[in-house]
Design an enzyme around this catalytic site. Structure first.
Site, short mmCIF file in Angstrom:
data_model
loop_
_atom_site.label_atom_id
_atom_site.label_comp_id
_atom_site.label_asym_id
_atom_site.label_seq_id
_atom_site.Cartn_x
_atom_site.Cartn_y
_atom_site.Cartn_z
N LYS A 193 0.86 -1.18 0.00
CA LYS A 193 0.00 0.00 0.00
C LYS A 193 0.89 1.23 0.00
O LYS A 193 1.94 1.26 0.67
CB LYS A 193 -0.89 -0.04 1.24
CG LYS A 193 -1.90 1.09 1.37
CD LYS A 193 -2.76 0.88 2.61
CE LYS A 193 -3.81 1.96 2.80
NZ LYS A 193 -4.67 1.70 3.98
N SER A 238 -9.43 1.79 3.12
CA SER A 238 -8.53 2.52 2.24
C SER A 238 -7.53 1.66 1.50
O SER A 238 -6.83 2.11 0.60
CB SER A 238 -7.78 3.57 3.05
OG SER A 238 -6.99 2.96 4.07
N SER A 268 -10.10 -0.50 7.27
CA SER A 268 -9.46 -0.32 5.97
C SER A 268 -8.78 -1.55 5.40
O SER A 268 -8.38 -1.55 4.24
CB SER A 268 -8.44 0.83 6.04
OG SER A 268 -9.11 2.06 6.20
#
Length: 547
Positions: free
Chosen positions: A121, A191, A215
């Site tokens: 990420k 996210s 997330s």
């Protein structure tokens, strides 16, 4: 340089080799911590291999790390035009790492994760590579050092493919710039949406993300993959762009529970740069379980708490999937118990916003570069810094009280697991996204795990017949109970392996930005931003004492 093995030779070589049982601390692993035999692998396209399948072929030297990397990069280039999971790839560095991994594998004693491609990420720092949190506000930012998580993976011989998109600064739950591989008009969740989408699309067998209010779990549910949010402090957050320091968790994501468990075995452990990792029991010396026990009722005696309100908001199209999952638990011998979850103190959100604002105040002059919805959230967070210090610490006491109440629920009902839906909607279309801030929406369904610091695994439970979008279920436990949760989830996936379903992608070629390593940023933090945060961290506990 080692010569890559062709796919024509793969299955023949696999029939010869035996996979080492070493790899975690150099000790012999128990049967449930070993990789499956290479002969059990029937998939012939390296990009479609799960992490466990790829690892067993790499270990037996039936598959060369370059062949695996080639397949993953090729599939990404062919199909990422409609998904756009990757923000950048690092092919030159990746091929060099693949060659080094091949040399380690040739010794016969390489870590089990050696040679596996992985995507990070875009909040995890890697020295000399861009780190932007998918935000124009950090355009041109170069990491000054390595995040604690990447150091562990690098030392295990993993191959960094690239960075994956996040909802800007991990603020929201949609990752709107990314399409869900099961229907690109739908959100992949957030996210950590880029990480989940890349796994579902079979661009990479391994990925990692973060979880501050769902997330990891929200995108895992939406994309039909598995994510583990470990106990707070189980995995390092050093060198990771923060959202709120006392609630941020880093965690592994994989196509299956076994894949995520393999990653967790290398990801978890003490990092001197993150004091939270020094709390709690040691990580199992031989790693976490990789296979189920099996049998007709492997969950016999396991007690699952089901909150009375858990299904109230579920649409019928995913409610039937949740009910089927409960039936699976009963069929495998599990006992479902009605429970009442403690109510999350509403005032805790004020403390979250204050921590959020502390980090983003350094970028107040760059707010016009944020996406409009992110700018609104960041502005409100910076404004919240006027909260009196006494109020902030009062909120932290409320959080401790809430954690003890959660622990008492487990004790009073003799629970092993608590169940929650992985989502409260049947997919969310990207063109109808409204307030996607992690601090808004269905907080009760996710925040319980971040405020308690308790571990949760989100596993796929099937796909909606109405939208075709996957739906997952959260399995939570007490702090430090990762091993027991993984064992339970492995049994459920063994009995109903819906994780093997693969989306049908239409060719949509994309020239993904390919970046080379350059001079690291000046620092001093690995993220090359001011991420020092408060001088204390939340400490999980299993105490049930009244506070």
């Amino acid at each position: 340089m080692p010569t890559p093995l062709s796919r024509r030779r793969l299955l023949g070589a696999a029939a010869v080799g035996a996979v080492t049982a070493a790899g975690f601390g150099g000790r012999t692993a128990s049967a449930r911590r070993r990789l499956p035999p290479p002969t059990s692998v029937t998939e012939t396209d390296p990009a479609l291999l799960s992490a466990i399948e790829a690892a067993t072929l790499l270990q037996s030297r039936a598959l060369h790390p370059r062949d695996l990397l080639d397949a993953c990069l090729g599939r990404s280039a062919e199909y990422d035009g409609s998904v756009e999971a990757w923000i950048r790839i690092y092919s030159e560095q990746a091929y060099a790492a693949a060659d080094l991994a091949a040399q380690r594998l040739a010794t016969g004693s390489a870590p089990l994760a050696c040679g596996l491609p992985i995507g990070l990420k875009d909040v995890f720092a890697v020295a000399g590579l861009p780190l932007t949190a998918s935000s124009d506000a950090l355009a041109g930012n170069i990491a000054a050092g390595d995040s604690g998580v990447w150091r562990r993976f690098r030392d295990a011989g993993m191959v960094l493919m690239g960075h994956l998109h996040t909802h800007e600064f991990a603020i929201g739950t949609a990752t709107p710039q990314v399409g869900n591989p099961w229907g690109t008009e739908y959100s992949p969740g957030g996210s950590s949406g880029g990480s989940a989408a890349a796994l579902a699309a079979r661009f990479t067998p391994c990925a990692v993300g973060t979880d501050t209010g769902g997330s990891l779990r929200i995108p895992a549910s939406a994309c039909g993959i598995t994510a583990i949010k470990p106990t707070f402090g189980r995995c390092s957050t050093s060198g990771v762009i923060p959202l709120t320091w006392t609630r941020d968790h880093t965690g592994p994501m994989g196509r299956s529970v076994a894949d995520a468990s393999l990653l967790l075995s290398y990801m978890a452990g003490v990092d001197v740069d993150d004091p939270s990792t020094s709390v709690g029991p040691d990580v199992p010396a031989n790693g976490y379980p990789l296979s189920a026990v099996g049998g007709p009722q492997p969950l016999s005696g396991i007690r699952f708490g089901l909150p009375s309100t858990a299904t109230e908001e579920l649409p019928e199209s995913v409610g039937v999937l949740f009910s089927a999952f409960l039936d699976l638990i009963r069929r495998l011998g599990g006992v479902i118990v009605d429970v009442r979850m403690p109510t999350v103190p509403t005032g805790l959100l004020t403390g979250d916003l204050a921590e959020f604002g502390v980090y983003h105040q350094q970028f107040v002059d760059r707010l016009p570069s944020y996406r409009p919805e992110s700018a609104v959230a960041a502005t409100a967070a910076v404004a919240s810094l006027g909260v009196p210090v006494a109020d902030y610490f009062s909120l932290e006491r409320e959080r401790r009280r809430y954690q003890h109440e959660y622990n008492r629920m487990f004790a009073e009902h003799a629970l092993d697991v608590v169940l929650r839906p992985g989502a409260l909607t049947d997919g969310i279309r990207r063109d109808t996204l409204a307030d996607t801030s992690v601090f808004a929406g269905a907080r009760e369904n996710y925040f319980w795990a971040n405020y308690t610091g308790a571990p949760v695994i989100c596993v796929p439970a099937g796909r909606s017949t109405a939208t075709g979008i996957p739906f997952g279920v959260q399995l939570g436990g007490l702090p430090w109970a990762e091993e027991a949760l993984i064992s339970t989830a492995l049994e459920l996936q063994e009995a109903d392996p819906v994780w093997r379903d693969t989306p049908s992608l239409v060719s949509s070629p994309r020239r993904i930005p390919d970046v080379r390593t350059t001079r690291p940023g000046p620092g001093p933090s690995p993220t090359n931003t001011d991420d020092s945060g408060p001088g204390f961290r939340f400490v999980p506990t299993t105490s049930t004492a009244a506070v």
